[in-house]
Design an enzyme around this catalytic site. Structure first.
Site, mmCIF file in Angstrom:
data_model
loop_
_atom_site.group_PDB
_atom_site.id
_atom_site.type_symbol
_atom_site.label_atom_id
_atom_site.label_comp_id
_atom_site.label_asym_id
_atom_site.label_seq_id
_atom_site.Cartn_x
_atom_site.Cartn_y
_atom_site.Cartn_z
ATOM 1 N N GLU A 105 0.570 3.932 -3.046
ATOM 2 C CA GLU A 105 0.008 5.266 -2.801
ATOM 3 C C GLU A 105 1.055 6.368 -2.786
ATOM 4 O O GLU A 105 0.738 7.526 -3.058
ATOM 5 C CB GLU A 105 -0.755 5.266 -1.468
ATOM 6 C CG GLU A 105 -1.982 4.372 -1.518
ATOM 7 C CD GLU A 105 -2.777 4.368 -0.231
ATOM 8 O OE1 GLU A 105 -2.312 4.921 0.785
ATOM 9 O OE2 GLU A 105 -3.883 3.792 -0.240
ATOM 10 N N ASP A 159 -16.081 3.577 11.191
ATOM 11 C CA ASP A 159 -16.671 4.780 10.582
ATOM 12 C C ASP A 159 -16.437 4.865 9.068
ATOM 13 O O ASP A 159 -16.536 5.926 8.481
ATOM 14 C CB ASP A 159 -16.156 6.046 11.279
ATOM 15 C CG ASP A 159 -14.645 6.182 11.251
ATOM 16 O OD1 ASP A 159 -13.953 5.222 10.827
ATOM 17 O OD2 ASP A 159 -14.140 7.245 11.645
ATOM 18 N N GLU A 167 -2.508 13.366 -3.221
ATOM 19 C CA GLU A 167 -1.340 14.105 -2.776
ATOM 20 C C GLU A 167 -0.660 13.278 -1.695
ATOM 21 O O GLU A 167 -1.335 12.532 -0.983
ATOM 22 C CB GLU A 167 -1.824 15.425 -2.148
ATOM 23 C CG GLU A 167 -0.951 16.636 -2.364
ATOM 24 C CD GLU A 167 -1.561 17.864 -1.680
ATOM 25 O OE1 GLU A 167 -0.888 18.463 -0.834
ATOM 26 O OE2 GLU A 167 -2.727 18.184 -1.994
ATOM 27 N N GLU A 218 0.816 -1.206 0.000
ATOM 28 C CA GLU A 218 0.000 0.000 0.000
ATOM 29 C C GLU A 218 0.856 1.265 0.000
ATOM 30 O O GLU A 218 0.530 2.240 -0.661
ATOM 31 C CB GLU A 218 -0.956 -0.002 1.203
ATOM 32 C CG GLU A 218 -2.072 -1.036 1.090
ATOM 33 C CD GLU A 218 -3.124 -0.674 0.034
ATOM 34 O OE1 GLU A 218 -3.181 0.490 -0.396
ATOM 35 O OE2 GLU A 218 -3.879 -1.580 -0.369
#
Ligand SMILES: [Zn+2]
Length: 187
Positions: A111, A129, A157, A107
């Protein structure tokens, strides 16, 4: 907002999540699932006599990395819902045959463009959540060993933040808690 995300409806997804993720039919035989009381929980089960399918709704494991260099922490700005434009740790859901350490390294690469080495386990969090699913988030401490910083894949970003200037919008409660835990333990 990106046009392909216009149908993302967090409230609708939250309602679906709380109703057995919206599952209605048995994935084995296609018959309608029915609520049953099993192991002290209300679950969905297939009513067919020769089918034993029970839908065990479990949180999805996810992993990510806490990367700190020169007292600044690496965060990514989300490119996809939920909470586009909000910041979080580089992290994501585990693939089927991965170990969480592999998930965390992958990951970060996907990213941020960076190659990391995990240095230790940090903490595990329960995430409730995210409107898509509940999650179990395993975070590792990591250091950069290569690559080139570049927002990619799920990130709009990528940036290093000093701890006295953290972004206001952090996407998930578990990430907010992790930021607090890190500072309490290491600073
Ligand atoms: Zn069935």
């Amino acid at each position: 907002m990106n046009d392909k995300h216009k149908n993302f409806d967090a409230e609708k997804l939250n309602r679906r999540k709380d109703r057995f993720s919206g599952y209605r039919y048995c994935p084995y035989c296609g018959k309608t699932l029915k609520e049953e009381h099993l192991d002290g929980q209300t679950r969905l089960a297939c009513g067919e006599q020769d089918c034993d399918f029970v839908f065990y709704q479990n949180p999805i494991p996810a992993a990510g990395a806490v990367i700190v260099e020169d007292d600044r922490i690496l965060m990514v700005k989300r490119a996809h819902p939920p909470r586009i434009g909000w910041w979080c740790f580089p992290a994501g859901f585990m693939e089927w045959r991965e170990h969480p350490t592999q998930t965390a390294v992958r990951e970060v690469r996907e990213e941020t463009g960076l190659e990391v080495k995990l240095t230790s386990f940090f903490e595990v969090y329960s995430g409730t959540d995210d409107p898509r699913n509940n999650a179990v988030l395993m975070l590792y401490l990591a250091e950069v060993v290569g690559g080139e910083l570049k927002a990619a894949d799920d990130a709009l970003e990528v940036a290093w933040f000093s701890f006295d200037n953290l972004p206001e919008k952090i996407a998930f409660e578990s990430h907010i808690q992790a930021l607090a835990d890190y500072q309490e333990r290491f600073r």
